[in-house]
Every structure is written in C-alpha cells, then in structure tokens.
Write an enzyme that holds these catalytic residues in place. Sequence first.
Site, short mmCIF file in Angstrom:
data_model
loop_
_atom_site.label_atom_id
_atom_site.label_comp_id
_atom_site.label_asym_id
_atom_site.label_seq_id
_atom_site.Cartn_x
_atom_site.Cartn_y
_atom_site.Cartn_z
N GLU A 169 0.81 -1.22 0.00
CA GLU A 169 0.00 0.00 0.00
C GLU A 169 0.84 1.27 0.00
O GLU A 169 0.78 2.06 0.95
CB GLU A 169 -0.94 0.01 1.22
CG GLU A 169 -1.89 -1.16 1.29
CD GLU A 169 -3.00 -0.95 2.32
OE1 GLU A 169 -2.94 0.01 3.08
OE2 GLU A 169 -3.93 -1.78 2.36
N GLU A 368 -4.99 -8.71 0.75
CA GLU A 368 -5.63 -8.39 2.03
C GLU A 368 -7.11 -8.19 1.80
O GLU A 368 -7.52 -7.62 0.79
CB GLU A 368 -5.10 -7.09 2.67
CG GLU A 368 -3.74 -7.19 3.29
CD GLU A 368 -3.30 -5.87 3.96
OE1 GLU A 368 -4.17 -5.12 4.45
OE2 GLU A 368 -2.10 -5.62 3.97
#
Length: 472
Positions: A169, A368
Amino acid sequence: MSKTKITFPKDFWWGSAWSAEQAEGRGETGKAETIWERWYKEEPYRFYKGISSEVATDHIHRYKDDVQLMKQTGHNSFRVSISWARMFPNDGVGQVNPKAIEFYRDLFTEMNNNGIKVFANLYHFDMPAALQDLGGWESREVVDAYVNYADTCFKEFGDLVYNWFTFNEPLGPILGTYLEGFHYPNLIDFKRGAQATFFTVLAHARAIQAFKKYNYDSKIGTILNLSPTFPRSQNPADVKAAEIADLFYTRSFLDPMVKGVFPAKLVALLKEYDQMPVDFNQDDLAIIKDNTCQILGLNYYEPRRVKARLTAINPDGPFLPEWFFENYTMPGRRMNEYRGWEIYEKGIHDLCMDIKDNYGNIEAFISENGMGVADEERFMDENGQVIDDYRIEFIQDHLAYLWKAIQDGCNIKGYHLWTFIDCWSWINSYKNRYGLVSLDLKTQKRTIKKSGEFYKKLSEDNGFSYDVDKLI
Ligand code: BG6
C-alpha cells in the site's frame, strides 16, 4: 435457497498477511528506531489506549509456535514483511545485521518445512526514523538506501522466498504523511507528497531492476490498496468527480507500477495546479518503464463512493484531492461500524475485472481483505474461543464474488486474509481485531477463533458451499 459447492483453481494460495512492525515486537536482535517508535515517544496519546509496537504480537520470540498455528488454520502461504530497521540497525544503512538475517532465515525455513510458501514484502510503512529525517520518500538518498536494503534481502533470502513484493500500500504513507495526518511526521503538503510518490515508484522499479540480476524462479511485484470508485449518479458532474478521485487514489500507483507510465490525465491536472514533483528526469522515467510488476497483490476493504462538490473550495487552503469531489454516503449502505468502512463484497469482483480489462490480466491475488471488530471478548464461549460467525460470513461473501471473477476470466491465484493472529494496527493499536487467531494481550496466549477452524476446512476443501443465486 440451494447451495452449490464453489471450487477454486488448483494450488490456490490460501493464507493471510501481516507486517513486521505490527507483529514482531522489538526483540533483542538490534533494530533502528522506526517512525512508529519515534512518533509514540513524541505523542503517545495518538495511539489507541497508549499501546506502542514495542511488544506487539511478540512473533520474534514465538515464530516457531506461530508457524504451527499457520498450519492449524489452513495456510499454504503467508505474507510477512522484512523489517528494514532490523536488517540495518544503524539508522537503516551501513552494516547488515547478522542476527536479523538469522531470524528471517529461520522463520522462512520453518515456514517452508511446514508447507507454507513465503510471500516476502520489503516495505510496510516502517521507515527507519533517521531516514525520515533525511526526507523519507522525498529523498534520493533514501531511495538508494532502500535499493541496498532490497538487494540485500534478495541475496540473503532469495532461496527461501516464493513471491516478493516491493511495497505494501504505497498510497498509505502518502495519504498519512502528506494529506490526512495519520503517519509521522504528519505534514499537509500535496506537492511534497507528489515527490514522495514519484520516488516511491522509482524505488519500486529500481528494486525490480536489482532483483532481475539474480534470475530466481520467484516473481516480484507490489501490493496496492484499491477501491473501485463509484459515482453517486450518472450525472456528468458526478462522473467527472469519480474519474478524478480514481486518478488520485487508484491509477496514481497502479499505472506506473504495472504499465510503467503515469496516467497522462493525472499529470496534466497536477501541472495545471502546479503540484508536480520537482526532482525527476528521463533516466528515472526509463527505469520505471522497464521495471514493472510481474505479479500484483490487491488489498480490498471497501468501495469509494464520490459525488460532485456541493461547496466551493477555500482557495487559501492547502491543495488536496478533495478539491475535485466529496465523499458520498450511499443510503442503505452496510457498514463495519468499528472501522468505519462500508462492506460491499461485489467490489472485489469489480476490482478484479478492472485488472483483467485494463492491466493485461496480470497474475494477481487478493493480498488483504478482512474485518476488524472491537471488543471481540464479547463473542467468546466458555472455552475462551471467539465465535466470529460475522467474519466467516464476511469471508464467504467476498470469496463468492472472487470465485465469480475467476469464472469471468480473471487471473487470480489466491486469497490472503488480514490477518493471522490479532496484531497491532498503527494508531488504532489493538482496538479492532482482524485475526483468525485471538491474542490475549496480557499473556500473549493465542486461541484459534471459529473463523480459524473454518479457514482450515476452506483450504482443505479448496472451496465451500454457497448460494450462488445471491450473486448479482
Ligand atoms: C491495511 C494495511 O491497510 O489494512 C495493514 O496493509 C492494516 O497494515 C490493515 O493493519 C487494517 O487497517 P487498520 O487501519 O484497521 O489497521
């Protein structure tokens, strides 16, 4: 309602993920101070109930038992991050730490010996504080230090790792540090954020360049948090607002990291508002073009819903993406109130279709997805097991849409849940629990939740029964 068994492709990666700062604890190997440790010293009140990452889930001492728990919860793969600060305890540079090498080699060997593929990520929000003082991702010197760290990891652990990732991220630290105030040192400055974005992408490409010289069988890519963007309506003003939000939050990293080029519309917009990074050159752009992802991890939690702005912007305020849109609260949406995130399982399908249709159907997996819930002790039975049927339902509903995406031709190789054992969640600390295994913070006792038992069976059966007529 009739249920059908839905089955995933052969050798599907079932697992979960976490990161070094969130799970390991400081330990005794030697480790440079990270920005999280620094920030906690300066402003402990910013962290939920004043809990730091000092001990976290104590994985550094308990990794052998934890690998057994991975097995017991059906993992055939697991993503860790390697701590840059542990590898290079002298402020993130200089001599590599033999004790860190020993720890990660032991952990990865233990995982491999137990049939768990190692997915190793290099950077997960945990900048050595001394490198942040040099400018963090705004500094070329820090990019050089990162490439040295990455290259060292490839050399030391390359024989044990199945898939490599340059960043988790990368948008997170940009939002947190430069736009929204949830990462140290909490600056509000878009243009500096644009520079940090550019150097993050360059660091990613240079790491891939370094990786290629080893000719390993493993692949390298990155992990992006991607929310499909939905306009409130088809009114052109709403559609335009959604397109701009999508450029800032989705295409900004996805395009350069997968296609090797920044989106032209985003560049034009930043030029118009004088927000372009200052330090970049043709050589950098060529490296970015030539070193793109071989595999992509997709973190999916919630959709992004936007509408045209209702109010004028304050021209004296700092430039922000919100100058072009407002977030839209869709009536009737379902929420995970603990985390404040909308639950919209179909979004996982839309996201995968975007990657199929617009990014060459690159090999990808869900890296995720998960549900953080506060005060899970409420759901404990008399044996101390958390009976988290809500999490099982959440996983099944998302997996059903993932299965549909695979039927629709998406090149999806696996699903990793966030997370394995409850772990430390940055400023939220241990507020919301995400794990398949619960953690007693006082004793560090681990107990498999009902979802952990479900996950084992899911992995063994490579699927589950579901009412597919529900899918839209
Ligand atoms: C992802 C991160 O954004 O979401 C994790 O990669 C994080 O590090 C997870 O813990 C859950 O979010 P949060 O903010 O509730 O910890």
